[in-house]
Design an enzyme around this catalytic site. Structure first.
Site, PDB file in Angstrom:
ATOM      1  N   TYR A  97      36.493  46.915  54.052  1.00 57.81           N
ATOM      2  CA  TYR A  97      35.895  45.941  53.134  1.00 57.81           C
ATOM      3  C   TYR A  97      35.139  44.865  53.888  1.00 57.81           C
ATOM      4  O   TYR A  97      34.167  44.298  53.370  1.00 57.81           O
ATOM      5  CB  TYR A  97      36.978  45.365  52.199  1.00 57.81           C
ATOM      6  CG  TYR A  97      37.523  46.466  51.327  1.00 57.81           C
ATOM      7  CD1 TYR A  97      36.701  47.046  50.361  1.00 57.81           C
ATOM      8  CD2 TYR A  97      38.775  46.997  51.509  1.00 57.81           C
ATOM      9  CE1 TYR A  97      37.143  48.099  49.601  1.00 57.81           C
ATOM     10  CE2 TYR A  97      39.225  48.059  50.749  1.00 57.81           C
ATOM     11  CZ  TYR A  97      38.407  48.616  49.794  1.00 57.81           C
ATOM     12  OH  TYR A  97      38.842  49.673  49.059  1.00 57.81           O
ATOM     13  N   HIS A 141      46.692  55.465  52.724  1.00 54.76           N
ATOM     14  CA  HIS A 141      45.915  56.594  52.214  1.00 54.76           C
ATOM     15  C   HIS A 141      45.097  57.241  53.333  1.00 54.76           C
ATOM     16  O   HIS A 141      44.523  58.299  53.145  1.00 54.76           O
ATOM     17  CB  HIS A 141      45.050  56.211  50.997  1.00 54.76           C
ATOM     18  CG  HIS A 141      43.901  55.325  51.302  1.00 54.76           C
ATOM     19  ND1 HIS A 141      43.327  54.511  50.365  1.00 54.76           N
ATOM     20  CD2 HIS A 141      43.198  55.108  52.427  1.00 54.76           C
ATOM     21  CE1 HIS A 141      42.329  53.840  50.904  1.00 54.76           C
ATOM     22  NE2 HIS A 141      42.232  54.188  52.146  1.00 54.76           N
ATOM     23  N   HIS A 142      45.073  56.603  54.507  1.00 53.80           N
ATOM     24  CA  HIS A 142      44.482  57.274  55.669  1.00 53.80           C
ATOM     25  C   HIS A 142      45.485  58.228  56.306  1.00 53.80           C
ATOM     26  O   HIS A 142      45.165  58.912  57.268  1.00 53.80           O
ATOM     27  CB  HIS A 142      44.045  56.240  56.716  1.00 53.80           C
ATOM     28  CG  HIS A 142      42.954  55.337  56.241  1.00 53.80           C
ATOM     29  ND1 HIS A 142      41.627  55.612  56.473  1.00 53.80           N
ATOM     30  CD2 HIS A 142      42.971  54.200  55.529  1.00 53.80           C
ATOM     31  CE1 HIS A 142      40.888  54.654  55.935  1.00 53.80           C
ATOM     32  NE2 HIS A 142      41.676  53.787  55.353  1.00 53.80           N
ATOM     33  N   HIS A 177      30.265  56.194  69.395  1.00 50.75           N
ATOM     34  CA  HIS A 177      29.411  56.063  68.211  1.00 50.75           C
ATOM     35  C   HIS A 177      30.159  55.300  67.110  1.00 50.75           C
ATOM     36  O   HIS A 177      29.630  54.334  66.550  1.00 50.75           O
ATOM     37  CB  HIS A 177      28.992  57.445  67.708  1.00 50.75           C
ATOM     38  CG  HIS A 177      28.355  57.425  66.346  1.00 50.75           C
ATOM     39  ND1 HIS A 177      27.078  56.995  66.133  1.00 50.75           N
ATOM     40  CD2 HIS A 177      28.845  57.772  65.131  1.00 50.75           C
ATOM     41  CE1 HIS A 177      26.786  57.080  64.844  1.00 50.75           C
ATOM     42  NE2 HIS A 177      27.848  57.551  64.204  1.00 50.75           N
ATOM     43  N   ASP A 210      24.053  22.623  59.285  1.00 52.31           N
ATOM     44  CA  ASP A 210      24.550  23.571  60.298  1.00 52.31           C
ATOM     45  C   ASP A 210      25.913  24.050  59.830  1.00 52.31           C
ATOM     46  O   ASP A 210      26.346  23.696  58.730  1.00 52.31           O
ATOM     47  CB  ASP A 210      24.648  22.912  61.682  1.00 52.31           C
ATOM     48  CG  ASP A 210      24.494  23.947  62.796  1.00 52.31           C
ATOM     49  OD1 ASP A 210      25.010  25.072  62.630  1.00 52.31           O
ATOM     50  OD2 ASP A 210      23.856  23.656  63.818  1.00 52.31           O
ATOM     51  N   ARG A 227      36.305  67.938  61.778  1.00 51.45           N
ATOM     52  CA  ARG A 227      35.516  66.913  62.456  1.00 51.45           C
ATOM     53  C   ARG A 227      35.896  66.883  63.927  1.00 51.45           C
ATOM     54  O   ARG A 227      36.952  67.385  64.324  1.00 51.45           O
ATOM     55  CB  ARG A 227      35.742  65.546  61.803  1.00 51.45           C
ATOM     56  CG  ARG A 227      37.131  64.974  62.025  1.00 51.45           C
ATOM     57  CD  ARG A 227      37.433  63.819  61.105  1.00 51.45           C
ATOM     58  NE  ARG A 227      36.715  62.602  61.472  1.00 51.45           N
ATOM     59  CZ  ARG A 227      37.084  61.369  61.074  1.00 51.45           C
ATOM     60  NH1 ARG A 227      38.142  61.220  60.297  1.00 51.45           N
ATOM     61  NH2 ARG A 227      36.401  60.315  61.418  1.00 51.45           N
ATOM     62  N   SER A 262      35.905  37.024  69.279  1.00 52.53           N
ATOM     63  CA  SER A 262      34.612  36.616  68.727  1.00 52.53           C
ATOM     64  C   SER A 262      34.648  36.621  67.205  1.00 52.53           C
ATOM     65  O   SER A 262      34.239  35.647  66.555  1.00 52.53           O
ATOM     66  CB  SER A 262      33.535  37.569  69.252  1.00 52.53           C
ATOM     67  OG  SER A 262      32.464  37.638  68.354  1.00 52.53           O
ATOM     68  N   SER A 263      35.148  37.715  66.615  1.00 48.54           N
ATOM     69  CA  SER A 263      35.172  37.809  65.152  1.00 48.54           C
ATOM     70  C   SER A 263      36.048  36.730  64.546  1.00 48.54           C
ATOM     71  O   SER A 263      35.709  36.133  63.525  1.00 48.54           O
ATOM     72  CB  SER A 263      35.706  39.168  64.716  1.00 48.54           C
ATOM     73  OG  SER A 263      34.901  40.173  65.235  1.00 48.54           O
ATOM     74  N   THR A 321      35.747  47.891  42.145  1.00 50.88           N
ATOM     75  CA  THR A 321      34.526  48.381  42.777  1.00 50.88           C
ATOM     76  C   THR A 321      33.576  48.925  41.725  1.00 50.88           C
ATOM     77  O   THR A 321      32.367  48.651  41.749  1.00 50.88           O
ATOM     78  CB  THR A 321      34.874  49.481  43.801  1.00 50.88           C
ATOM     79  OG1 THR A 321      36.046  49.079  44.509  1.00 50.88           O
ATOM     80  CG2 THR A 321      33.748  49.702  44.769  1.00 50.88           C
ATOM     81  N   SER A 362      23.796  41.707  45.620  1.00 55.30           N
ATOM     82  CA  SER A 362      23.954  40.801  44.486  1.00 55.30           C
ATOM     83  C   SER A 362      22.959  39.642  44.522  1.00 55.30           C
ATOM     84  O   SER A 362      22.758  38.974  43.512  1.00 55.30           O
ATOM     85  CB  SER A 362      25.372  40.227  44.453  1.00 55.30           C
ATOM     86  OG  SER A 362      26.313  41.264  44.453  1.00 55.30           O
ATOM     87  N   HIS A 365      41.972  49.262  56.967  1.00 52.91           N
ATOM     88  CA  HIS A 365      41.436  49.302  55.621  1.00 52.91           C
ATOM     89  C   HIS A 365      40.795  47.998  55.184  1.00 52.91           C
ATOM     90  O   HIS A 365      39.676  48.023  54.677  1.00 52.91           O
ATOM     91  CB  HIS A 365      42.404  49.854  54.573  1.00 52.91           C
ATOM     92  CG  HIS A 365      41.587  50.408  53.443  1.00 52.91           C
ATOM     93  ND1 HIS A 365      40.989  51.639  53.513  1.00 52.91           N
ATOM     94  CD2 HIS A 365      41.136  49.841  52.312  1.00 52.91           C
ATOM     95  CE1 HIS A 365      40.238  51.810  52.456  1.00 52.91           C
ATOM     96  NE2 HIS A 365      40.303  50.727  51.697  1.00 52.91           N
ATOM     97  N   TRP A 387      37.546  56.732  67.346  1.00 55.11           N
ATOM     98  CA  TRP A 387      37.452  55.274  67.172  1.00 55.11           C
ATOM     99  C   TRP A 387      38.749  54.682  66.689  1.00 55.11           C
ATOM    100  O   TRP A 387      38.958  53.491  66.815  1.00 55.11           O
ATOM    101  CB  TRP A 387      36.282  54.900  66.263  1.00 55.11           C
ATOM    102  CG  TRP A 387      36.571  54.935  64.787  1.00 55.11           C
ATOM    103  CD1 TRP A 387      36.465  56.014  63.973  1.00 55.11           C
ATOM    104  CD2 TRP A 387      36.996  53.858  63.969  1.00 55.11           C
ATOM    105  NE1 TRP A 387      36.812  55.668  62.691  1.00 55.11           N
ATOM    106  CE2 TRP A 387      37.136  54.354  62.656  1.00 55.11           C
ATOM    107  CE3 TRP A 387      37.276  52.502  64.193  1.00 55.11           C
ATOM    108  CZ2 TRP A 387      37.553  53.562  61.589  1.00 55.11           C
ATOM    109  CZ3 TRP A 387      37.694  51.722  63.117  1.00 55.11           C
ATOM    110  CH2 TRP A 387      37.821  52.259  61.837  1.00 55.11           C
ATOM    111  N   LYS A 435      31.783  46.211  39.730  1.00 52.82           N
ATOM    112  CA  LYS A 435      30.628  45.651  40.428  1.00 52.82           C
ATOM    113  C   LYS A 435      29.387  46.498  40.169  1.00 52.82           C
ATOM    114  O   LYS A 435      28.296  45.966  39.919  1.00 52.82           O
ATOM    115  CB  LYS A 435      30.898  45.614  41.932  1.00 52.82           C
ATOM    116  CG  LYS A 435      31.575  44.360  42.416  1.00 52.82           C
ATOM    117  CD  LYS A 435      31.639  44.463  43.924  1.00 52.82           C
ATOM    118  CE  LYS A 435      32.377  43.372  44.605  1.00 52.82           C
ATOM    119  NZ  LYS A 435      32.115  42.038  44.352  1.00 52.82           N
ATOM    120  N   GLU A 473      39.341  46.225  57.144  1.00 59.62           N
ATOM    121  CA  GLU A 473      38.104  46.324  57.925  1.00 59.62           C
ATOM    122  C   GLU A 473      37.007  47.045  57.145  1.00 59.62           C
ATOM    123  O   GLU A 473      35.830  46.680  57.207  1.00 59.62           O
ATOM    124  CB  GLU A 473      38.393  47.046  59.251  1.00 59.62           C
ATOM    125  CG  GLU A 473      37.172  47.431  60.063  1.00 59.62           C
ATOM    126  CD  GLU A 473      36.502  46.261  60.750  1.00 59.62           C
ATOM    127  OE1 GLU A 473      37.107  45.178  60.807  1.00 59.62           O
ATOM    128  OE2 GLU A 473      35.365  46.429  61.209  1.00 59.62           O
TER     129      GLU A 473
END
Lengths: 226, 627, 209
Positions: free
Chosen positions: B262, B307-308, B80, B109, B455, B174-175, B333, B273, B258, B144, B336, B260
């Site tokens: 963002y 911080h993780h 998931h 293009d 969790r 790919s990315s 943040t 926006s 991290h 994950w 914004k 990621e």
């Protein structure tokens, strides 16, 4: 044939510049290798080596890869990657060298640590009993109890490693020529040296991460287990 | 020269010619078609990831339920998470990048159309490779973020983790390919006059996301490569027995992970926006500040990864440093959010479905952001770590944030993509069902987490006091499910009977609204010249002295018919062939090495054919740009 | 002439070529790839003796590697001369220097094959200890990059015979190949200093039990 160059870009250098740079690169490499074989202390040599190789790096990038002559956007995208790579590399080295992981700060007089309510708290009462011998506290604080059983020590319930109950009584007979204390010391310092049959080499070599005093108290405690 | 090109261009096969049918979609290099492929694929995986979530919620709806076993539950939460992040939010963002970026910057293009097609096919094949693990004896079951040493072959037996590693490797290629493409496109293909500070905010956010991808993915590539070597070749990177420190995995994973985060949220911020100014009839409040706070978030996102890891014992100095930077990142943040509110302030706000989703995004993102700041306080995080409080936080950011933002984009740009409007009544009903369902599902998780529910547990006993909120939460999933069925119905219904959109149904501000819906293959008959930030708005309106818009008298309508000759890049077989080759190489490591060898040969053949194939077939133009 | 045949590519907002910008962005990305690998090596460099001896000081051969470093630096000089030749559309010089670059690159790879097999003979493989793991992975990935570069350069050399227009008409094709090749060279400059010189200096070979 300069049509592909941007108006703001400087013309490429003559070939002689490339040859000069090539010669400098060779000389700098020779100096590096020579310095390596000279008998200079490492705190002098290592900065010299780093500066010299940085010099080579910059020369190749500026002249051979034309960043000195090309548009600044090319420099920007490359330097962005370079700076982040340097930052992460230095950050990780600092974290691993200075803040030894697995070395939480040890309070002088351990107080009960509040824990999240779990179905079965690992240690009844939720903290390390301050009345235990210092070595037993070390045993619990370092998580040894997660893998080893010691009968009579609450929380020492793990079964991944060998049961340590009565260790002192048999440690002296384990390896010919080693006393019980020598055996216990080496087992903590280099866990892979003497594996107990039926157990895998899974124990973390924690000696580097705990202080001498704590280590001595741990050995002293383990030698009391009769 | 033309004959030489034909000989070399067709090393493997003649240039594909079909303009309709399945083959035309497989060989397409049109950024709009690729965008649609990305969107449809991502939506299918959204359903799949949703079913995985549903199974988990059913299992947790009552104590000691027997819907799935512990093993299946572990596979569900791993797949998931991986699916929603890598196969839904990222490609859904990519769908909008693909379809919209060239339209918004006034280009025909992307910079590398064939590389673009390659990105999509590599994504699809990588996603399939990852999910094949369900059929071959067990999906990955390690979470994950796959913490070492749980992923070592001592503990993670079977091939699940190998599928996870190799699937992520292929998805990473790919990315990266897509991100390189968009960086070059945005820097190099803007319409004349569109300076960087006239770019629409969505384009800016895409640029930042692309840079984050390009710089963060290599770190993940290294981490999973080391893990793969540990598992396949017996290296010792995460082997505690050899003296390795498995924490290196956590550092690498979050140094990627991290940025990621963002990568997942900035596209949604960009969409919001765009949507807010259009439906408030006001320009974005503080454009420069929104752009630079985005850049700042992108940069600061690199300094907060630990911080993780507050609870792994980095010591007080490291923890304090990372806690401090994490609190600082809340500043851009928060700025914004004030800009978005400022945009609506005093505007003539029109509550369309897209606008509702955008406002919903702001509200939910504030909640997710605030619980994020709670995590930034290391002592508080020690309490919350690994509980449902974290699950609540990350879903408020990624579901309430990213997914709501992406839905705002779907409703906003749907008429441009398909030429028909989605039904607004159904849309609003879907929004409210979705919004309420989301909050019913995830808000109680804050309580459960504070109450100590960890969790990733597959069940709990009745005396824990967790059954009410768990049952409550499961009800919400059904509301979300119904709202998605309503959305699918809306799509099918309006596809046949929907109202025609015309060029500019929303009175839009950016260039994509100046061309027909759906756009012709060449996008712009005449490449526009840009003078103002909201380029299309400035074409339609001037301002009175008080800053109120006055409609301009429409000048001569732009020539709508196809001009004499526009050279569009020609479709190609090689992107899909190369994607297949690379996936075969990865698949061979999981099955038999001969498959890898075949994949290698296919890839080499595709690379050489691609390199000598002109971007535009020689029949239409004598140009021969290699690559 | 180039402007005429490549008109669509020249029309960019910045006036810079798409492919060259792509290559520089790719190199920025590669910095993080090699940075992470080097960080892995640095963190683990002192942990070799924990298991099966054979630490850096026991196996790394500075004189041999100095020679291979010299060869790789020379190949970079050859490459930049090839780029200059392609700027002048000097096909003959271009072929000479492309061949030299690929030749020197192959010699470097030969050194690496020799080094790897010598280590394996001494008992250090990728699975022996942490030093073996990080060393072979880091230098192995560098070697893969060199191999790709050699194949690329040889392909350009072949192209110069049957599609002259691609290498003389558009100097960027060689320019971009050169950027990649020089990047591989600067990565080696870092590896040579960090892994070999700094990694061995002052350490004695102590073989653990």
């Amino acid at each position: 044939m300069e049509s592909h160059r941007h108006p703001s870009e400087r013309p490429l250098p003559p070939i002689s510049v490339y040859l000069y740079v090539g010669a400098i690169l060779i000389i700098v490499t020779a100096v590096e290798v020579a310095a390596f074989y000279l008998d200079v202390p490492s705190y002098v040599l290592i900065p010299i080596l780093i500066v010299l190789s940085l010099m080579k790096f910059v020369l190749v990038v500026m002249f051979f890869m034309h960043l000195r002559y090309d548009h600044k956007i090319f420099s920007s995208v490359f330097i962005l990657g370079l700076v982040l790579a340097l930052g992460i590399t230095l950050g990780l080295i600092t974290l691993f060298d200075n803040f030894d992981v697995g070395n939480p700060p040890v309070a002088a007089a351990p107080t009960p640590i509040p824990t999240i309510t779990l179905a079965t708290p690992a240690i009844p009462g939720g903290g390390v009993d301050p009345n235990l011998p210092a070595g037993a506290q070390a045993f619990l604080n370092r998580g040894c109890n997660g893998c080893h059983v010691i009968e009579g020590l609450p929380g020492a319930v793990g079964v991944v490693g060998p049961d340590l109950t009565g260790l002192a009584g048999r440690a002296g007979d384990r390896v010919p020529g080693l006393s019980a204390e020598e055996y216990v010391r080496q087992s903590v310092e280099a866990p892979q040296d003497f594996l107990v049959e039926g157990y895998d080499n899974l124990m973390l070599p924690l000696r580097d991460t705990i202080g001498d005093e704590e280590f001595e108290s741990l050995v002293e405690y383990l030698l009391t287990l009769r | 020269m033309a004959t030489a090109n034909q000989m070399l261009g067709g090393v493997l096969a003649k240039r594909p010619v079909s303009a309709t049918g399945v083959m035309s979609w497989i060989t397409t290099i049109d950024h709009k078609r690729i965008g649609i492929l990305y969107g449809v694929t991502a939506f299918i995986f959204f359903i799949l990831g949703g079913v995985e979530a549903l199974l988990m919620r059913l299992q947790l709806s009552s104590p000691e339920a027997g819907v799935v076993s512990a093993e299946v539950y572990s596979q569900m939460f791993t797949m998931h998470g991986t699916t929603m992040i890598f196969l839904v939010v990222m490609p859904m963002g990519a769908a909008f990048f693909n379809f919209m970026i060239p339209l918004m910057i006034g280009a025909r293009d992307v910079a590398f159309p064939r590389l673009n097609a390659f990105s999509y096919w590599t994504f699809l094949f990588g996603a399939i490779l990852l999910n094949v693990s369900f059929l071959t004896g067990g999906a990955p079951n390690v979470g994950w973020f796959g913490y070492s040493p749980l992923t070592n072959d001592t503990f993670a037996i079977g091939r699940g983790v190998d599928y996870w590693i190799l699937g992520l490797q292929v998805l990473g290629i790919s990315s990266l390919a897509a991100a390189f493409n968009f960086i070059v496109t945005i820097i190099n293909m803007r319409a004349p006059g569109m300076s960087m500070m006239k770019l629409p905010v969505f384009v800016w956010m895409t640029l930042i996301v692309s840079f984050l991808l390009v710089l963060a993915f290599p770190v993940l590539t290294v981490a999973i490569t080391l893990l793969l070597f540990d598992r396949l070749f017996g290296t010792a990177f995460f082997d505690t027995g050899a003296g390795a420190n498995p924490l290196i995995w956590q550092h690498f994973f979050w140094a990627f992970g991290h940025p990621e985060v963002y990568i997942l949220i900035l596209p949604a911020m960009g969409i919001v926006s765009e949507v807010l100014p259009v439906f408030s009839k006001k320009p974005l409040f503080g454009y420069t500040v929104v752009v630079f706070s985005g850049v700042l978030i992108g940069l600061m996102g690199w300094g907060v990864w630990s911080h993780h890891m507050f609870t792994v014992g980095l010591g007080p100095v490291a923890n304090s440093a990372f806690a401090l930077i994490t609190m600082f990142i809340a500043v851009p943040t928060g700025i914004k959010i004030f800009n978005w509110i400022g945009t609506m302030w005093g505007g003539s706000v029109k509550f369309t479905t897209a606008m509702l989703f955008a406002i919903g995004f702001i509200a939910m993102f504030i909640i997710g952001g605030l619980s994020g700041v709670m995590h930034a306080v290391a002592p508080s995080d020690t309490q919350q770590s690994d509980t449902y409080f974290v699950v609540a936080h990350l879903h408020y950011v990624l579901f309430g944030g990213s997914i709501l933002g992406l839905f705002a984009g779907i409703y906003y740009w749907w008429p441009k993509i398909t030429g028909r409007l989605l039904n607004e009544l159904m849309g609003k009903a879907q929004f409210w069902l979705f919004f309420i369902g989301f909050n019913v599902t995830f808000f109680p998780m804050h309580f459960l987490g504070m109450d100590g529910m960890p969790r990733r547990v597959y069940t709990y006993s009745a005396d824990q006091g967790w059954e009410f909120w768990n049952a409550f939460s499961t009800v919400g999933v059904f509301l979300i499910g119904i709202s998605l069925i309503l959305f699918i119905h809306n799509v099918i219904h309006t596809n046949r009977k929907g109202e025609r959109a015309g060029n500019d149904p929303w009175n839009g501000r950016t260039l994509e609204w100046s061309i027909p819906s759906p756009p012709p293959e060449y996008n712009f008959a005449v490449i526009p010249t840009v003078k103002d930030r909201d380029a299309y708005w400035a074409e339609k309106y001037s301002e009175d002295p008080d800053g109120r818009p006055i409609p301009k008298v429409q000048g001569a309508a732009q020539a709508e018919e196809k001009p004499v000759k526009i050279h569009m890049p020609t479709p190609s077989y090689y992107p899909v062939l190369l994607a297949a080759g690379l996936t075969l190489i990865a698949g061979g490591l999981l099955s038999h090495i001969s498959v890898s060898v075949i994949g290698g040969i296919v890839s080499l053949a595709a690379i050489y054919s691609w390199a000598f194939e002109p971007a535009t077939a020689p029949e239409s133009t004598p140009s021969d740009g290699a690559y | 002439m180039a402007a005429a045949t490549h008109e669509p590519e020249h029309h960019t907002s910045t006036g810079l070529n798409h492919r060259k910008l792509l290559m520089w962005t790719f190199l920025g990305s590669e910095c993080l790839f090699f940075g992470s690998l080097i960080a892995t090596h640095m963190i683990n460099r002192n942990k070799a003796e924990l298991l099966h001896g054979l630490s850096p000081a026991c196996v790394l051969d500075i004189p041999i590697t100095s020679a291979s470093t010299f060869v790789l630096l020379m190949s970079s000089v050859a490459m930049v001369l090839a780029v200059a030749a392609s700027e002048r559309s000097d096909l003959k010089q271009l072929r000479i220097w492309l061949f030299s670059t690929a030749f020197l690159g192959t010699i470097f790879l030969g050194f690496q094959v020799y080094e790897f097999s010598a280590f394996v003979n001494e008992g250090l493989t990728i699975g022996t200890n942490l030093f073996g793991s990080t060393f072979f992975t880091l230098t192995g990935f560098h070697g893969v990059h060199v191999t790709v570069g050699v194949i690329w350069i040889l392909s350009m050399l072949a192209t110069s015979f049957f599609r002259k227009d691609l290498v003389t008409g558009d100097p960027l094709n060689i320019d971009i190949t050169g950027l990649y090749w020089h990047f591989v060279d600067i990565v080696w400059i870092v590896i040579f200093t960090v892994v070999y010189l700094v990694g061995v200096f002052g350490l004695n070979c102590v073989e653990a039990a």
